[in-house]
Motif scaffolding. Structure first.
Motif, PDB file in Angstrom:
ATOM      1  N   ASN A  72       7.266 -22.841 -10.330  1.00  0.00           N
ATOM      2  CA  ASN A  72       6.820 -23.406 -11.607  1.00  0.00           C
ATOM      3  C   ASN A  72       6.852 -22.392 -12.730  1.00  0.00           C
ATOM      4  O   ASN A  72       7.306 -22.687 -13.832  1.00  0.00           O
ATOM      5  CB  ASN A  72       5.412 -23.972 -11.467  1.00  0.00           C
ATOM      6  CG  ASN A  72       5.466 -25.341 -10.841  1.00  0.00           C
ATOM      7  OD1 ASN A  72       6.389 -26.108 -11.117  1.00  0.00           O
ATOM      8  ND2 ASN A  72       4.528 -25.637  -9.987  1.00  0.00           N
ATOM      9  N   ILE A  73       6.360 -21.196 -12.445  1.00  0.00           N
ATOM     10  CA  ILE A  73       6.319 -20.199 -13.516  1.00  0.00           C
ATOM     11  C   ILE A  73       7.729 -19.826 -13.936  1.00  0.00           C
ATOM     12  O   ILE A  73       8.046 -19.748 -15.129  1.00  0.00           O
ATOM     13  CB  ILE A  73       5.514 -18.957 -13.084  1.00  0.00           C
ATOM     14  CG1 ILE A  73       4.046 -19.359 -12.948  1.00  0.00           C
ATOM     15  CG2 ILE A  73       5.649 -17.838 -14.089  1.00  0.00           C
ATOM     16  CD1 ILE A  73       3.147 -18.251 -12.493  1.00  0.00           C
TER      17      ILE A  73
ATOM     18  N   GLY B 272      10.523 -21.598 -13.636  1.00  0.00           N
ATOM     19  CA  GLY B 272      11.150 -22.721 -14.347  1.00  0.00           C
ATOM     20  C   GLY B 272      10.581 -22.877 -15.741  1.00  0.00           C
ATOM     21  O   GLY B 272      11.306 -22.974 -16.730  1.00  0.00           O
ATOM     22  N   LEU B 273       9.238 -22.874 -15.802  1.00  0.00           N
ATOM     23  CA  LEU B 273       8.604 -23.084 -17.112  1.00  0.00           C
ATOM     24  C   LEU B 273       8.943 -21.943 -18.056  1.00  0.00           C
ATOM     25  O   LEU B 273       9.212 -22.161 -19.228  1.00  0.00           O
ATOM     26  CB  LEU B 273       7.089 -23.195 -16.953  1.00  0.00           C
ATOM     27  CG  LEU B 273       6.572 -24.579 -16.575  1.00  0.00           C
ATOM     28  CD1 LEU B 273       5.067 -24.541 -16.416  1.00  0.00           C
ATOM     29  CD2 LEU B 273       6.953 -25.609 -17.623  1.00  0.00           C
ATOM     30  N   SER B 274       8.948 -20.697 -17.537  1.00  0.00           N
ATOM     31  CA  SER B 274       9.128 -19.598 -18.489  1.00  0.00           C
ATOM     32  C   SER B 274      10.540 -19.571 -19.046  1.00  0.00           C
ATOM     33  O   SER B 274      10.717 -19.340 -20.241  1.00  0.00           O
ATOM     34  CB  SER B 274       8.727 -18.259 -17.881  1.00  0.00           C
ATOM     35  OG  SER B 274       9.376 -18.073 -16.674  1.00  0.00           O
ATOM     36  N   ILE B 275      11.558 -19.846 -18.218  1.00  0.00           N
ATOM     37  CA  ILE B 275      12.889 -19.807 -18.827  1.00  0.00           C
ATOM     38  C   ILE B 275      13.100 -20.981 -19.774  1.00  0.00           C
ATOM     39  O   ILE B 275      13.705 -20.835 -20.831  1.00  0.00           O
ATOM     40  CB  ILE B 275      14.042 -19.708 -17.785  1.00  0.00           C
ATOM     41  CG1 ILE B 275      13.910 -20.769 -16.726  1.00  0.00           C
ATOM     42  CG2 ILE B 275      14.155 -18.349 -17.199  1.00  0.00           C
ATOM     43  CD1 ILE B 275      15.004 -20.680 -15.670  1.00  0.00           C
ATOM     44  N   SER B 276      12.547 -22.134 -19.407  1.00  0.00           N
ATOM     45  CA  SER B 276      12.760 -23.256 -20.329  1.00  0.00           C
ATOM     46  C   SER B 276      11.889 -23.091 -21.568  1.00  0.00           C
ATOM     47  O   SER B 276      12.277 -23.473 -22.670  1.00  0.00           O
ATOM     48  CB  SER B 276      12.467 -24.576 -19.640  1.00  0.00           C
ATOM     49  OG  SER B 276      11.153 -24.584 -19.188  1.00  0.00           O
TER      50      SER B 276
ATOM     51  N   MET C 284      -3.221 -23.191 -17.604  1.00  0.00           N
ATOM     52  CA  MET C 284      -3.208 -21.781 -17.198  1.00  0.00           C
ATOM     53  C   MET C 284      -1.818 -21.354 -16.773  1.00  0.00           C
ATOM     54  O   MET C 284      -1.321 -20.299 -17.164  1.00  0.00           O
ATOM     55  CB  MET C 284      -4.172 -21.582 -16.025  1.00  0.00           C
ATOM     56  CG  MET C 284      -5.541 -21.129 -16.444  1.00  0.00           C
ATOM     57  SD  MET C 284      -6.582 -20.985 -15.008  1.00  0.00           S
ATOM     58  CE  MET C 284      -5.820 -19.607 -14.158  1.00  0.00           C
ATOM     59  N   LEU C 285      -1.208 -22.226 -15.980  1.00  0.00           N
ATOM     60  CA  LEU C 285       0.140 -21.916 -15.503  1.00  0.00           C
ATOM     61  C   LEU C 285       1.094 -21.759 -16.676  1.00  0.00           C
ATOM     62  O   LEU C 285       1.914 -20.845 -16.730  1.00  0.00           O
ATOM     63  CB  LEU C 285       0.611 -23.034 -14.581  1.00  0.00           C
ATOM     64  CG  LEU C 285       1.811 -22.666 -13.737  1.00  0.00           C
ATOM     65  CD1 LEU C 285       1.327 -21.986 -12.473  1.00  0.00           C
ATOM     66  CD2 LEU C 285       2.623 -23.888 -13.395  1.00  0.00           C
TER      67      LEU C 285
ATOM     68  N   ALA D 196       7.862 -16.082 -20.839  1.00  0.00           N
ATOM     69  CA  ALA D 196       8.821 -16.679 -21.772  1.00  0.00           C
ATOM     70  C   ALA D 196       8.948 -15.822 -23.019  1.00  0.00           C
ATOM     71  O   ALA D 196      10.039 -15.649 -23.566  1.00  0.00           O
ATOM     72  CB  ALA D 196       8.373 -18.088 -22.156  1.00  0.00           C
ATOM     73  N   PHE D 197       7.830 -15.253 -23.448  1.00  0.00           N
ATOM     74  CA  PHE D 197       7.838 -14.442 -24.655  1.00  0.00           C
ATOM     75  C   PHE D 197       8.690 -13.196 -24.454  1.00  0.00           C
ATOM     76  O   PHE D 197       9.451 -12.793 -25.333  1.00  0.00           O
ATOM     77  CB  PHE D 197       6.395 -14.072 -25.020  1.00  0.00           C
ATOM     78  CG  PHE D 197       6.276 -13.381 -26.325  1.00  0.00           C
ATOM     79  CD1 PHE D 197       6.599 -14.047 -27.498  1.00  0.00           C
ATOM     80  CD2 PHE D 197       5.870 -12.061 -26.402  1.00  0.00           C
ATOM     81  CE1 PHE D 197       6.507 -13.408 -28.712  1.00  0.00           C
ATOM     82  CE2 PHE D 197       5.767 -11.417 -27.613  1.00  0.00           C
ATOM     83  CZ  PHE D 197       6.085 -12.096 -28.773  1.00  0.00           C
TER      84      PHE D 197
END
Lengths: 110, 876
Positions: free
Chosen positions: B101-102, B104-108, B419-420, B428-429
């Motif tokens: 999840n982290i 996937g979420l961070s790159i998107s 939180m995730l 992502a930043f």
């Protein structure tokens, strides 16, 4: 002095509570007022006044039986307290005194 | 009957229950219900419902509102701490889940951050103008006979701009800008090349550019006055006083009447200097075109509308103006319109923009794609959370027994998701910071328009964005968990229909894979087009030709030096470089039909141009050297010209000697050449081209180079340039590189679409992996029993992977036709000379994605089928 004086609409509502005796709940009071005064009475306003009368100690309330007509909700019945009765009598007295002061002739001429 | 069955609107009742004090609630609800039924008897159903709703709103009074209870707030506060703690623990415990999840979420989210940055940047354009809300630009659309341009031009005619200022009632401020004020500014010994605009006295009244020295009221009034930016003034005058100095530009003297603060980055108008528009009244006195109604290509008009002005009245006046002026130019209609200043950078795509803009099509497309990729990552979270609900549902059951209600559980899972997403935001930043320079370098226009600097506003937007992503990813699982029945979960875990959301999960997976497949196929199709255009047969040779931009330097000087280099095999001159998107048009009369004339593209070249570029002459001869002072008498045309004007039955040999009237001059055709690509290969432009002779004062040198050591040769040419012109930087490029540059936009799109496709594939693959892991784990016991009973590895593999492979098949069936239709019917028909679609691109992309997916599925299921059943079953 705020708290004991009755407003005009408050007085009407309190009188209706006394007149209806056992059927004095919000919608009933509303209907009766409409019938007697001939003017449209808003439920929201009556509610607010009932709430205020109870706060002032002029009326008290208790919950009744649940009925089908109210979607299984209980009615809140209002009865007049002795303080309420005193307030009504006081205001009637004031009015009577004023009425008596008017000479018969002068009112006929108008 | 109907009356009995109708119920008051539920949401209104809920609203009442939400705000009302509990001791008053029952009474109010009863009253409203009674009234509602009374109304039903005398009024229509919807009327009664409306009255009910209104009454609910009317009951919202001070004495009915529930007061927030301190203890509840306190409990909430304490619980949030607990939620954070338990969420943290659960994230750490399920490492695979968290990592998927982290990641996937961070790159998107990094893509999302880029989009936010881009949006913030483009929306901050021109906001520094005090009146930006009231400034409008007059844009125009050119129509000749029935041929209407697709897009409006950002420009309008000088005539229109002046008419608006002088004749429109209530309009006092119109800043008129005209491009083309550029050249070398001389002051004393110094020569600095500067670029700027002509403008009138209203410039400083309409815009909020700050004039540091000089009087904004009249700085641009007198002819031949010039206002410099601080930077250019410093270059020219150093620290000495600039105001009042006289600089020389071309053959005119300009007096410096003002110094303006450097133009902010977020201004769509950029300039080094401004000259008074009134100068042109003197320099262009004999130019009939200056005030022509149909010369809509050079002037920008910015109108400051009074705050109480009616937009519609202004538009009507514009239409009236067009109606009055149209008859002055035959067969032409100019349509005028207003465009708000705030819409310039990210609004409609217009021709002739004053500076680079984003255009909202581009923003929409990439914004849309970014959101799709983000959704894909959110779906991973949703899917995996529900898939592992088996583990969490017992926890939820216990929480509910202890006294948590739905809201509490909802809150807990939302907090976990947020939180995730906040953790992902940090990653992502970092990705955002690393990839920012790469993103900006994808296309030079991006670099010019955007800065993507960090600001508090941007950071706040990022955090809000992360919270929003967390909520949208976590809402569905949170609702799912909050609806779990505690008794069922604790009594018998198997009785809970944990897999009741299976269809939804399948739909989400199919969606993810469709997006991945469409993106990868689309990228491949675009890439094929790009390659196709780079190697497109233009009809002439561009190989090893270096085009040098002369920038006003005398060609003879350069030619003389260059011919001494042994590597230089030939030199020609031309007025423009064809096939890269430059167009010069001229009006040609049809000799067979005096009524008919057509716009024909042309280029001015010298006698070496045709042999150097390998153009094929079908008949006639090349130009012969001739002094420019001689009257122009010859042209070379291509076959399309013969076709367009029905010359000599389109027989090249017979056409030689025919006479064409070009710009009023009678010119003899001395040669006919084979058709070639004059415009950019992907543009739908007409193909009629004529070549006209000129040997002096052309813009480009075309140098044919044959060299074994190219860098050394280029260095030599550069040295020659430096010697001849120390002021202007050397500007030369190989023809093939220029063609590549012309397709930079396409290349940029491919890069962006390609990276998004890559991300989408990564995300969906990870999601699929997670799903396979969790489903096989939950079926571990089943598999062990099957093995004990004698199931083979192959059979189990089939059993476990069947449903996933089926999903992949469905996504192929959905995505391929959509992609095909999109490109074949919508996108490609709009591109001239495009390469045909082939099955290859579709297959290659699909195959790559499928191989990854199938590999993952089979590896994971294989791992499970190889476990020892005794190990798993012995603990029962």
């Amino acid at each position: 002095m705020k708290g004991t004086n009755l407003g005009e609409f408050e007085e009407l509502v309190l009188l209706t509570i006394a007149a209806l005796v056992s059927n004095a709940y919000s919608v009933g009071i509303c209907d009766e007022l409409e019938r007697q005064s001939g003017r449209a009475v808003k439920l929201g306003v009556v509610h607010a006044v009932l709430n205020r009368l109870e706060e002032k100690g002029l009326a008290k309330s208790k919950l009744g039986e649940a009925t089908q007509a109210r979607g299984g909700k209980r009615k809140r019945y209002y009865t007049i307290t002795s303080a309420g009765k005193a307030a009504l009598l006081k205001s009637k007295e004031v009015r009577d005194q004023l009425w008596n002061m008017i000479p018969e002739l002068s009112i006929k001429r108008i | 009957m109907k009356v009995k069955n109708t119920r008051p609107p539920q949401w209104a009742t809920r609203l009442l229950a939400w705000y009302c004090k509990s001791e008053l609630l029952e009474d109010l609800e009863g009253d409203l219900f009674e009234c509602f039924h009374r109304n039903l008897k005398i009024k229509s159903v919807w009327m009664s419902k409306l009255i009910y709703t209104l009454d609910v709103v009317k009951f919202f009074r001070l004495y009915t509102i529930r007061k927030p209870e301190f203890i509840n707030l306190l409990i909430n506060w304490i619980m949030i701490g607990s939620y954070i703690k338990t969420s943290g623990r659960s994230l750490v415990r399920n490492k695979l889940f968290s990592v998927i999840n982290i990641a996937g979420l961070s790159i998107s989210m990094a893509v999302g951050l880029l989009m936010i940055g881009v949006l913030l940047d483009t929306f901050s354009y021109d906001k520094f103008h005090e009146n930006h809300k009231y400034i409008y630009r007059v844009i125009s659309r050119y129509q000749f006979l029935d041929h209407k341009d697709n897009d409006f031009n950002a420009t309008t005619s000088l005539l229109a701009a002046k008419s608006i200022k002088e004749t429109f009632a209530g309009i006092n401020e119109v800043a008129i800008l005209r491009r083309g004020f550029e050249g070398d500014a001389h002051f004393g010994e110094k020569t600095i090349p500067l670029a700027g605009l002509w403008s009138n006295g209203d410039f400083f009244r309409v815009f909020s550019f700050l004039l540091l020295q000089g009087n904004p009221a009249n700085a641009l009034n007198a002819p031949f006055s010039v206002v410099l930016t601080e930077k250019s003034a410093n270059k020219l005058f150093g620290n000495t006083r600039a105001l009042g100095n006289v600089i020389k530009l071309g053959d005119r003297q300009y007096t410096v009447t003002g110094i303006v603060k450097d133009v902010p980055k977020f201004s769509h108008i950029q300039f080094d200097m401004l000259a008074s528009l009134s100068s042109r009244e003197i320099t262009e006195k004999d130019n009939n075109n200056e005030m022509a109604w149909d010369d809509v290509w050079n002037t920008y008009a910015y109108v400051l509308l009074p705050k109480d002005a009616h937009f519609k009245t202004f538009q009507d006046n514009l239409n009236k103006l067009a109606k009055r002026e149209d008859p002055k130019v035959k067969n032409t209609h100019i349509e005028l319109k207003l465009q708000p200043m705030d819409d310039i950078v990210n609004g409609d795509n217009l021709n002739n923009q004053i500076g680079p803009t984003m255009g909202f099509t581009l923003l929409w497309i990439f914004g849309g794609l970014a959101i799709v990729v983000l959704l894909s990552a959110c779906f991973n979270y949703t899917n995996l959370s529900i898939a592992r609900s088996l583990r969490r549902s017992r926890e939820v059951g216990i929480r509910k027994v202890i006294g948590a209600n739905k809201t509490h559980v909802l809150e807990q899972f939302l907090i976990e998701a947020i939180m995730l997403s906040l953790v992902s935001l940090v990653a992502a930043f970092i990705i955002f910071l690393i990839f920012k320079p790469y993103f900006l370098s994808v296309h030079p226009d991006l670099q010019r328009v955007l800065v993507l600097d960090l600001s508090p506003k941007l950071i706040i937007c990022f955090i809000l964005f992360a919270v929003f992503v967390g909520i949208s990813a976590g809402l569905f699982p949170a609702l799912f968990f909050s609806n779990i029945n505690a008794v069922h979960v604790l009594k018998n875990i198997a009785s809970v229909k944990l897999f009741q959301k299976v269809t939804l999960r399948k739909v989400l997976i199919v969606f993810q894979y469709c997006i991945s497949l469409m993106l990868i196929t689309g990228t491949l199709v675009l890439f094929k087009q790009y390659k196709h255009f780079l190697t497109f047969d233009l009809g002439f040779s561009t190989e090893n030709i270096l085009n040098i931009d002369l920038q006003g330097v005398k060609a003879e000087l350069v030619i003389k030096e260059l011919t001494e280099l042994p590597e230089v095999k030939g030199i020609s001159q031309s007025a423009l470089i064809s096939s890269v998107g430059n167009y010069w048009g001229v009006d040609v009369k049809n000799p067979n039909n005096p009524e008919d004339s057509a716009g024909v593209y042309f280029n001015r070249v010298d006698e070496n141009y045709i042999p150097l570029h390998g153009h094929v002459l079908l008949a006639g001869t090349n130009f012969s050297p001739r002094p420019d002072s001689a009257k122009e008498s010859e042209i070379i045309v291509n076959q399309q010209v013969l076709k367009r004007f029905h010359l000599a039955q389109q027989d090249p040999a017979k056409a030689v000697g025919e006479i064409l009237k070009v710009e009023g001059k009678l010119l003899t055709i001395i040669g006919v050449m084979k058709d070639f690509q004059y415009g950019k290969a992907n543009n739908k432009t007409s193909k009629e081209v004529i070549l006209r002779y000129k040997s002096h004062g052309l813009n480009y040198l075309n140098v044919k180079i044959l060299s074994l050591d190219l860098p050394a040769t280029i260095a030599k040419i550069q040295a020659i340039w430096k010697k001849i012109d120390p002021v202007h930087p050397y500007q030369a490029k190989f023809y093939d590189d220029q063609i590549e540059d012309a397709f930079q936009g396409l290349a940029a799109s491919i890069k962006m679409a390609g990276s998004l496709a890559f991300l989408a594939i990564c995300i969906s693959s990870m999601g699929l992996l997670g799903m396979v892991v969790f489903t096989t784990e939950t079926r571990l016991k089943e598999i062990s029993i099957r093995k004990v009973l004698g199931a083979g590895e192959g059979g189990l593999l089939y059993l476990l992977s069947r449903s996933f492979v089926l999903l992949l098949g469905i996504s192929i069936l959905i995505s391929m036709p959509i992609t095909y239709i999109f490109f074949d019917k919508i996108l490609l028909p709009n591109i001239a000379n495009h390469a045909p679609l082939s099955l290859m691109e579709g297959l290659a992309g699909t195959l790559a994605v499928m191989i990854i997916a199938v590999l993952m599925i089979s590896l994971q299921t294989l791992k499970v089928t190889r476990t020892n059943p005794a190990e798993i079953l012995k603990n029962e």
